[in-house]
Design a protein around this motif. Structure first.
Motif, short mmCIF file in Angstrom:
data_model
loop_
_atom_site.label_atom_id
_atom_site.label_comp_id
_atom_site.label_asym_id
_atom_site.label_seq_id
_atom_site.Cartn_x
_atom_site.Cartn_y
_atom_site.Cartn_z
N CYS A 223 0.83 -1.21 0.00
CA CYS A 223 0.00 0.00 0.00
C CYS A 223 0.87 1.26 0.00
CB CYS A 223 -0.91 0.02 1.23
SG CYS A 223 -2.31 -1.11 1.14
N LEU A 224 1.96 1.23 0.76
CA LEU A 224 2.81 2.41 0.88
C LEU A 224 3.67 2.62 -0.35
CD1 LEU A 224 3.85 2.09 4.63
CD2 LEU A 224 2.17 3.63 3.63
N ILE A 225 4.07 1.53 -1.01
CA ILE A 225 4.79 1.67 -2.28
C ILE A 225 3.91 2.38 -3.30
CG2 ILE A 225 5.74 0.38 -4.24
CD1 ILE A 225 6.80 -1.65 -2.26
N GLN A 226 2.60 2.16 -3.18
CA GLN A 226 1.66 2.83 -4.08
C GLN A 226 1.79 4.35 -3.98
OE1 GLN A 226 -2.44 1.93 -3.26
NE2 GLN A 226 -3.09 3.80 -4.26
N LEU A 227 2.16 4.86 -2.81
CA LEU A 227 2.32 6.30 -2.63
C LEU A 227 3.48 6.84 -3.47
CD1 LEU A 227 1.85 6.60 1.25
CD2 LEU A 227 0.11 6.73 -0.54
N TRP A 228 4.42 5.97 -3.84
CA TRP A 228 5.56 6.40 -4.67
C TRP A 228 5.24 6.33 -6.16
CZ3 TRP A 228 9.60 2.85 -1.79
CH2 TRP A 228 9.84 3.37 -0.52
N CYS A 229 4.19 5.60 -6.52
CA CYS A 229 3.89 5.38 -7.94
C CYS A 229 3.74 6.67 -8.76
CB CYS A 229 2.63 4.52 -8.09
SG CYS A 229 2.89 2.80 -7.57
N PRO A 230 3.01 7.69 -8.26
CA PRO A 230 2.88 8.91 -9.07
C PRO A 230 4.22 9.55 -9.42
CG PRO A 230 1.30 8.94 -7.27
CD PRO A 230 2.21 7.78 -7.03
N PHE A 231 5.20 9.49 -8.51
CA PHE A 231 6.50 10.10 -8.77
C PHE A 231 7.29 9.28 -9.81
CE2 PHE A 231 5.44 10.60 -4.20
CZ PHE A 231 4.95 11.89 -4.30
N ILE A 232 7.17 7.95 -9.72
CA ILE A 232 7.82 7.07 -10.70
C ILE A 232 7.21 7.30 -12.08
CG2 ILE A 232 8.24 4.67 -11.36
CD1 ILE A 232 8.14 4.00 -8.34
N GLU A 233 5.87 7.35 -12.14
CA GLU A 233 5.17 7.52 -13.42
C GLU A 233 5.48 8.88 -14.04
OE1 GLU A 233 1.12 6.83 -12.41
OE2 GLU A 233 1.44 4.71 -11.95
N ALA A 234 5.56 9.94 -13.21
CA ALA A 234 5.89 11.27 -13.73
C ALA A 234 7.28 11.29 -14.35
CB ALA A 234 5.79 12.30 -12.60
N ALA A 235 8.23 10.57 -13.74
CA ALA A 235 9.60 10.52 -14.30
C ALA A 235 9.62 9.72 -15.60
CB ALA A 235 10.54 9.89 -13.27
N VAL A 236 8.86 8.62 -15.64
CA VAL A 236 8.82 7.77 -16.84
C VAL A 236 8.14 8.50 -18.00
CG1 VAL A 236 7.86 5.63 -17.81
CG2 VAL A 236 8.92 5.60 -15.55
N LEU A 237 7.13 9.32 -17.69
CA LEU A 237 6.41 10.06 -18.73
C LEU A 237 7.34 10.97 -19.51
CD1 LEU A 237 3.69 10.74 -20.06
CD2 LEU A 237 3.33 12.44 -18.26
N GLN A 238 8.37 11.48 -18.85
CA GLN A 238 9.33 12.36 -19.53
C GLN A 238 10.20 11.59 -20.53
OE1 GLN A 238 9.11 15.63 -18.89
NE2 GLN A 238 7.49 15.16 -17.41
N ILE A 239 10.24 10.26 -20.37
CA ILE A 239 11.10 9.43 -21.23
C ILE A 239 10.34 8.92 -22.44
CG2 ILE A 239 12.55 7.34 -21.30
CD1 ILE A 239 12.88 7.68 -18.23
N ASN A 240 9.20 8.24 -22.19
CA ASN A 240 8.47 7.60 -23.30
C ASN A 240 7.03 7.39 -22.89
OD1 ASN A 240 7.50 4.91 -24.71
ND2 ASN A 240 9.10 5.79 -26.02
N LEU A 241 6.08 7.73 -23.78
CA LEU A 241 4.65 7.61 -23.48
C LEU A 241 4.23 6.16 -23.35
CD1 LEU A 241 1.88 8.92 -23.06
CD2 LEU A 241 1.58 8.90 -25.56
N MET A 242 4.71 5.29 -24.25
CA MET A 242 4.31 3.88 -24.21
C MET A 242 4.85 3.20 -22.96
SD MET A 242 2.40 2.09 -26.10
CE MET A 242 1.74 0.54 -25.48
N LEU A 243 6.08 3.55 -22.60
CA LEU A 243 6.66 3.01 -21.36
C LEU A 243 5.85 3.48 -20.16
CD1 LEU A 243 8.97 1.45 -19.98
CD2 LEU A 243 10.27 3.60 -19.95
N PHE A 244 5.40 4.74 -20.20
CA PHE A 244 4.56 5.29 -19.12
C PHE A 244 3.27 4.49 -18.96
CE2 PHE A 244 0.86 8.07 -18.39
CZ PHE A 244 1.09 8.43 -17.06
N ILE A 245 2.62 4.16 -20.08
CA ILE A 245 1.37 3.39 -20.04
C ILE A 245 1.61 2.00 -19.46
CG2 ILE A 245 -0.40 2.30 -21.48
CD1 ILE A 245 -0.13 4.72 -23.39
N ASN A 246 2.70 1.36 -19.86
CA ASN A 246 3.02 0.01 -19.35
C ASN A 246 3.35 0.04 -17.86
OD1 ASN A 246 2.66 -1.20 -21.86
ND2 ASN A 246 4.78 -0.85 -22.48
#
Length: 290
Positions: A223-246
């Protein structure tokens, strides 16, 4: 991608049905709703149902880039943000209840009475609402007039106007993470010491409590790792859209669906009294159908 979305819908519906069955079982016996451990278990089930439903809606909206009015997104975000924290905070309270039951048995009846349980639920929801209140207060102070009528893709990022707001949100999440982890570790160490010092008769129940706390720790970690997900996804979005979706798809299954499927396994199936009540309720349902 459509097959993956359908798979998620099957899982969500399945878990919602299981949780609703367990909630029905909870209300079928007076002992359950007068005992703190079962009441807190029911709180996690209800919280998980609501959060799964809202998060599934947001997942679909974000995946297909649907836009909704800002005020509607705000309501969805407020409820989902509240129940994002209710489950881990309740798990922490359940761990403390096990600690009191095993390490302070003479005070268990006093500290875990029905009145104390009601106060505990109010405290849980108050603590869970604080991050949302702080975050939205800053947003309203920074947002321009009329922004609540705009159509946007509903994500938490639209409430972050300045970079420091994201840092503040991260700091609040990490503070909650730290406090809950300290509580879990403290309870686990105390119960372990009690298990080693327990007599032969009490040793079995003490080790069972220790295993329950260990499972709570695993569920709380997810549950607590889920709190980090938005920050991971925001960083991945800067790299690649398809990678962000996956990555978002993986995070949704691993850190949103999975932790909220462990509650039925920890209490609904491991607890003998609750399992017997569930079997009786299922048999009564089958007899009525016949």
């Amino acid at each position: 991608m459509n097959d993956e979305i359908m798979l998620i819908q099957v899982f969500v519906v399945l878990f919602l049905c299981i949780n609703l069955l367990l909630i029905t079982t909870f209300f079928s016996k007076e002992l359950f709703y007068t005992s703190m451990r079962y009441v807190l278990f029911a709180v996690t089930l209800m919280s998980d149902c609501l959060f799964l439903f809202l998060s599934d809606i947001l997942f679909i909206l974000n995946l297909y880039r649907y836009t909704i009015q800002m005020w509607l997104c705000l309501i969805i975000y407020m409820i989902s943000s509240l129940y994002l924290f209710v489950t881990p905070v309740t798990l922490t309270a359940m761990t403390l209840e096990r600690y009191v039951a095993i390490c302070l048995p003479l005070r268990h009846a006093e500290l875990c009475s029905p009145r104390s349980t009601l106060h505990g639920i109010l405290i849980i929801h108050s603590l869970s609402s604080l991050p949302c209140i702080v975050f939205l207060s800053i947003f309203f102070a920074s947002a321009s007039y009329g922004s609540d009528t705009q159509g946007r893709t509903c994500t938490v990022e639209i409430f972050i106007i300045h970079t420091w707001q994201g840092h503040l949100r991260s700091a609040i999440y990490q503070f909650y993470f730290l406090i809950m982890c300290i509580t879990i570790v403290f309870s686990y160490v105390k119960i372990m010491r009690a298990a080693k010092a327990a007599s032969a008769e009490d040793k079995q129940s003490t080790w069972r409590g220790l295993r329950t706390v260990g499972l709570h720790a695993l569920q709380l970690l997810l549950c607590l790792i889920q709190l980090w997900c938005p920050f991971i996804e925001a960083a991945v979005l800067q790299i690649n859209l398809m990678l962000f979706i996956n990555v978002r798809y993986f995070n949704y299954i691993t850190f949103i669906l999975a932790p909220r499927c462990l509650s039925p396994l920890i209490y609904g199936l491991r607890d003998e009294m609750f399992l017997n009540a569930l079997k009786r309720l299922s048999l009564c349902g089958l007899r009525k159908k016949r």
